[in-house]
Scaffold this motif. Structure first.
Motif, PDB file in Angstrom:
ATOM      1  N   ARG A 113       0.838  -1.202   0.000  1.00  0.00           N
ATOM      2  CA  ARG A 113       0.000   0.000   0.000  1.00  0.00           C
ATOM      3  C   ARG A 113       0.868   1.247   0.000  1.00  0.00           C
ATOM      4  O   ARG A 113       1.732   1.415   0.878  1.00  0.00           O
ATOM      5  CB  ARG A 113      -0.910   0.007   1.227  1.00  0.00           C
ATOM      6  N   ALA A 114       0.608   2.123  -0.958  1.00  0.00           N
ATOM      7  CA  ALA A 114       1.373   3.370  -1.043  1.00  0.00           C
ATOM      8  C   ALA A 114       1.009   4.331   0.081  1.00  0.00           C
ATOM      9  O   ALA A 114       1.793   5.223   0.403  1.00  0.00           O
ATOM     10  CB  ALA A 114       1.132   4.039  -2.395  1.00  0.00           C
ATOM     11  N   ASP A 115      -0.184   4.130   0.684  1.00  0.00           N
ATOM     12  CA  ASP A 115      -0.626   5.069   1.719  1.00  0.00           C
ATOM     13  C   ASP A 115      -0.235   4.625   3.132  1.00  0.00           C
ATOM     14  O   ASP A 115      -0.640   5.249   4.106  1.00  0.00           O
ATOM     15  CB  ASP A 115      -2.144   5.280   1.643  1.00  0.00           C
ATOM     16  N   LEU A 116       0.563   3.558   3.240  1.00  0.00           N
ATOM     17  CA  LEU A 116       1.032   3.097   4.545  1.00  0.00           C
ATOM     18  C   LEU A 116       2.550   2.895   4.497  1.00  0.00           C
ATOM     19  O   LEU A 116       3.069   2.397   3.499  1.00  0.00           O
ATOM     20  CB  LEU A 116       0.361   1.763   4.926  1.00  0.00           C
ATOM     21  N   PRO A 117       3.260   3.265   5.565  1.00  0.00           N
ATOM     22  CA  PRO A 117       4.711   3.058   5.559  1.00  0.00           C
ATOM     23  C   PRO A 117       5.054   1.576   5.620  1.00  0.00           C
ATOM     24  O   PRO A 117       4.329   0.787   6.236  1.00  0.00           O
ATOM     25  CB  PRO A 117       5.180   3.790   6.817  1.00  0.00           C
ATOM     26  N   LEU A 118       6.131   1.195   4.949  1.00  0.00           N
ATOM     27  CA  LEU A 118       6.590  -0.190   4.984  1.00  0.00           C
ATOM     28  C   LEU A 118       7.628  -0.349   6.095  1.00  0.00           C
ATOM     29  O   LEU A 118       8.647   0.342   6.109  1.00  0.00           O
ATOM     30  CB  LEU A 118       7.205  -0.583   3.641  1.00  0.00           C
ATOM     31  N   CYS A 119       7.345  -1.268   7.023  1.00  0.00           N
ATOM     32  CA  CYS A 119       8.253  -1.503   8.151  1.00  0.00           C
ATOM     33  C   CYS A 119       9.109  -2.744   7.881  1.00  0.00           C
ATOM     34  O   CYS A 119       8.692  -3.641   7.144  1.00  0.00           O
ATOM     35  CB  CYS A 119       7.455  -1.703   9.439  1.00  0.00           C
ATOM     36  N   PRO A 120      10.292  -2.818   8.493  1.00  0.00           N
ATOM     37  CA  PRO A 120      11.223  -3.918   8.203  1.00  0.00           C
ATOM     38  C   PRO A 120      10.630  -5.315   8.388  1.00  0.00           C
ATOM     39  O   PRO A 120      10.829  -6.192   7.550  1.00  0.00           O
ATOM     40  CB  PRO A 120      12.372  -3.665   9.187  1.00  0.00           C
ATOM     41  N   ASP A 121       9.891  -5.547   9.478  1.00  0.00           N
ATOM     42  CA  ASP A 121       9.349  -6.886   9.736  1.00  0.00           C
ATOM     43  C   ASP A 121       8.351  -7.314   8.664  1.00  0.00           C
ATOM     44  O   ASP A 121       8.338  -8.468   8.237  1.00  0.00           O
ATOM     45  CB  ASP A 121       8.661  -6.939  11.106  1.00  0.00           C
ATOM     46  N   GLU A 122       7.501  -6.380   8.239  1.00  0.00           N
ATOM     47  CA  GLU A 122       6.515  -6.687   7.199  1.00  0.00           C
ATOM     48  C   GLU A 122       7.207  -7.066   5.900  1.00  0.00           C
ATOM     49  O   GLU A 122       6.848  -8.028   5.231  1.00  0.00           O
ATOM     50  CB  GLU A 122       5.623  -5.470   6.941  1.00  0.00           C
TER      51      GLU A 122
END
Length: 220
Positions: A113-122
């Protein structure tokens, strides 16, 4: 590719719950083959294959126009709200062998999703799944689809400013897959012109791979 005047590309969509995998698959097919809705739990529980009709005006081969057909394998999310990780892995692996074992897979599309930040664990979970499914050359055969790009645009981000502000996790992932990424507007991507733009980009990625495929069974 049985017909010399027709080309089929085989795609699989992978990603977390509610990233828009099924909706992205529908956009690529120009149909509503896959169930897609807002839900507090994972909607897709099994793999299913969707097929487009003949699409004209996108490719030329040997000096003449060819028709394009798109096949998309929709998959359960990973991680999943009801299925274990091993169940998802086994289900997707079996479906890839069943549907693409004869012709091979052109591209895996990692849906974020472009509207949510991508976190390392995900990022780690999904990338690990792709590595296990596709093997050591997965980077060459994976592209990122950034869905809900319309929401990022509404917030004032162009593609350029979005990437400038993106997390290091996302930027590292895009670099790993050789900057094969596409922004997908969830409102307009079903429109023919928008769909054709996305398909042309995917064809460009496939062409960069010299039309090679993965997971094709060798015939005895």
């Amino acid at each position: 590719m049985a017909d010399s005047n027709e080309m089929t590309i085989n795609l699989v969509v992978l990603g977390k719950t509610q990233t828009g995998k099924s909706a992205a698959g529908n956009s690529l097919l120009g149909s509503a083959d896959f169930e897609s809705r807002l839900c507090p739990s994972s909607v897709t529980t099994r793999c299913s294959l969707g097929r487009s009709g003949r699409i004209s005006g996108l490719i030329r081969r040997n000096g003449r126009e060819s028709a394009l057909r798109v096949r998309v394998l929709d998959t359960p999310s990973y991680p999943h709200s009801a299925l274990g990780k091993q169940q998802v892995r086994d289900t997707v692996r079996a479906a890839l062998a069943q549907h693409f074992g004869e012709e091979g897979l052109h591209l895996a599309l990692l849906v974020l999703r472009a509207d949510l930040p991508l976190c390392p664990d995900e990022s780690h979970d999904t990338v690990q799944l792709i590595q296990e499914l596709l093997g050591p050359t997965w980077k060459d055969f994976t592209a990122v689809l950034l869905t809900h790009a319309d929401k990022a645009e509404e917030a004032g981000y162009s593609e350029e400013t979005y990437l400038h502000s993106a997390s290091s996790t996302l930027l590292s992932l895009l670099s790993t897959v050789q900057h094969k990424y596409i922004f997908l507007d969830n409102h307009n991507s079903i429109i023919k012109e928008e769909r054709n733009i996305v398909l042309r980009k995917l064809l460009n990625f496939i062409q960069r791979n010299n039309y090679q495929v993965l997971l094709k069974h060798s015939k005895e």
